[in-house]
Design an enzyme around this catalytic site. Structure first.
Site, PDB file in Angstrom:
ATOM      1  N   TYR A 163     -54.881  57.922 -65.439  1.00 35.16           N
ATOM      2  CA  TYR A 163     -55.176  59.312 -65.802  1.00 35.16           C
ATOM      3  C   TYR A 163     -55.423  60.190 -64.585  1.00 35.16           C
ATOM      4  CZ  TYR A 163     -55.683  58.721 -70.835  1.00 35.16           C
ATOM      5  OH  TYR A 163     -55.451  58.513 -72.163  1.00 35.16           O
ATOM      6  N   LYS A 230     -57.524  44.406 -68.730  1.00 37.04           N
ATOM      7  CA  LYS A 230     -56.265  43.632 -68.755  1.00 37.04           C
ATOM      8  C   LYS A 230     -56.098  42.958 -67.395  1.00 37.04           C
ATOM      9  CE  LYS A 230     -52.949  43.447 -71.110  1.00 37.04           C
ATOM     10  NZ  LYS A 230     -52.513  42.316 -71.972  1.00 37.04           N
ATOM     11  N   ASP A 279     -56.174  43.396 -75.305  1.00 36.67           N
ATOM     12  CA  ASP A 279     -55.366  43.219 -76.524  1.00 36.67           C
ATOM     13  C   ASP A 279     -56.090  42.353 -77.557  1.00 36.67           C
ATOM     14  OD1 ASP A 279     -53.027  41.470 -74.386  1.00 36.67           O
ATOM     15  OD2 ASP A 279     -54.991  40.847 -75.069  1.00 36.67           O
ATOM     16  N   ASP A 303     -59.288  55.048 -74.153  1.00 39.21           N
ATOM     17  CA  ASP A 303     -58.657  56.032 -75.030  1.00 39.21           C
ATOM     18  C   ASP A 303     -58.165  55.349 -76.304  1.00 39.21           C
ATOM     19  OD1 ASP A 303     -57.696  58.434 -75.847  1.00 39.21           O
ATOM     20  OD2 ASP A 303     -56.103  58.596 -74.363  1.00 39.21           O
TER      21      ASP A 303
END
Ligand code: NAD
Length: 414
Positions: A163, A230, A279, A303
């Site tokens: 971002y 991740k 995930d 987000d």
């Protein structure tokens, strides 16, 4: 009565300034000046409704002793109309000066035009933590069987990650220069005509966010903090976020918190700091939500996670949020949904997201009684099935109310 102002368009109302204590918390006078940005699209409707409930709850709890002196700040379409500029600098200056503000949603064009005003505001003011509590309110329709099992607070890093706006367009000269450099220096094969972006993730940025999450867990008597990442794929960004988190626990919180590996999952009286891959986390919040409490994560993960969790407790129409710098004390509370342009001006949508952001703001100011009565009145109104269209279509025998009528219903239940 307005007082003389260094600002060109902003009118400062009579009232007193919020100050910041050494520990970053707000010192609130009885009549604080607080900035508001109405927002675009449905913004004016939900702001009017929320302001009515906030003011009524303050009056209900404190009579004439306390009140908010609202000060309009401009951003987005209204700023363009009033100031000839979508993002006037004086809006940022006023938030810095008056410390606390609240905003409705602002429009962002996709794939061109100006950068997101929301993202710019968070970055310019260095509001590094996006804080989103997600809990179920009785009576709110939900797609899951046990929405009451969801009770989490997300701390999303707000200033780094993909971002950060460091992107180069495919085919541009700059993208080709960077591509050539990466190939020559690192031997990275990147296809010609690729768009390129950077994912900066720093130790300082990660640690201050995780510090805020752990401090929140301490203050609110929470049991665990989960670092969501991740890191299995992005070792030096997301993986480093996790590593710095565990380091921080040892460096600064050893007396009150412990990492999973150091206690084999049994923290005793301490706060358990654990981690999970993003995930699998999205699966576990559906299958085992009770295992999660405070969540600390990077910008993009945060987000997605915020909207996924909001869906479990009634959708983005009800999910509140705040952007806070816990060091400077600056805080900007905001609805988490967008401008829903097709409903603009119809007095139709659910104001709960902005209203509950206002509830977070009242708690932040220390006006806990007013915050609590609003939550109780909201729950009562949902349980009476007097709701806006988004909830009405999911309930049997509901009375569908307009946005303003729903707000009045909440005020009547205070
Ligand atoms: P959106 O959140 O505006 O709307 C998506 C859908 O969600 C709406 O069509 C509506 O069905 C529902 N919805 C949203 N808010 C609701 C409410 N209060 N009550 C009931 N239903 C509600 O998302 P979008 O359509 O993807 O984005 C529209 C614009 O908003 C874009 O310009 C986007 O960039 C911007 N946006 C701003 C913010 C922000 O200001 N923080 C956040 C997200 C999107």
């Amino acid at each position: 009565m307005a007082v003389s102002s260094p600002y060109k368009y902003i009118k400062i109302p009579a009232g007193a300034r919020i100050t910041v204590r050494e520990d970053g918390t707000a010192e609130t006078p009885d009549n604080p000046i607080i900035g508001f940005i109405e927002g675009d699209g449905i913004g004016p409707d939900i702001w009017k409704a929320s302001q009515h409930v906030l003011d009524s709850a303050i009056k209900h709890c404190y009579g004439n002793k306390r009140s908010i002196a609202w000060m309009e700040l401009y951003a987005g379409k209204k700023a363009d109309e009033v100031c000839g500029n979508y993002f006037p600098h004086e809006t940022l200056d006023a938030i810095r000066e008056f410390i606390v503000a609240i905003k409705g949603p602002l429009t962002t064009p996709i794939g061109g035009g100006f950068r997101s005003l929301n993202v710019s505001m968070r970055q310019e003011l260095d509001l590094f933590a996006c804080v989103r509590p997600v809990q179920h309110f009785k009576g709110v329709p939900s797609p899951v069987k046990n929405p009451q099992h969801v009770d989490m607070v997300i701390f999303r890093e707000n200033t780094e990650d993909v971002y950060s706006g460091m992107e180069l367009q495919a085919g541009s000269e700059d993208a080709e220069v960077l591509r050539a450099f990466c190939m020559e220096r690192f031997g990275w094969e990147i296809r010609p005509e690729s768009g390129l972006g950077l994912k900066p993730t720093s130790e300082e940025g990660s640690k201050r966010l995780i510090r805020a999450a752990i401090n929140h867990a301490i203050k609110e008597n929470r049991k665990s903090v989960t670092l969501v990442h991740k890191g299995n794929i992005m070792k030096y960004t997301e993986g480093a976020f996790m590593k710095w988190g565990y380091q921080l626990v040892k460096e600064e919180f050893a007396d009150v918190a412990v990492g999973w590996a150091d206690c084999n999952g049994d923290p005793g009286d301490k706060i358990l700091v654990k981690d999970t891959i993003a995930d699998i986390f999205l699966q576990q919040i559906l299958t085992r939500p009770m295992e999660f409490d405070v969540i600390a994560t990077l910008n993009l993960n945060g987000d997605y996670i915020s909207d996924a969790l909001a869906a479990q407790v009634g959708g983005i129409g009800i999910a509140p949020g705040a952007n806070i710098n816990y060091e400077t004390g600056l805080a900007l509370f905001e609805a988490t949904h967008g401008t829903a342009p097709k409903y603009a001006g119809l007095d139709k949508v659910n104001p709960s997201s902005l209203l509950l952001s206002g509830v977070m703001m009242l708690k932040h100011l220390g006006w806990v009684e007013a915050a609590d009565v609003i939550v109780k009145a909201l729950e009562k109104t949902y349980q009476e099935k007097k709701v806006t269209y988004d909830f009405a279509r999911l309930m049997d025998d509901a009375t569908e109310l307009k946005c303003s009528a729903f707000a009045q219903g909440v005020v009547d239940n205070l």
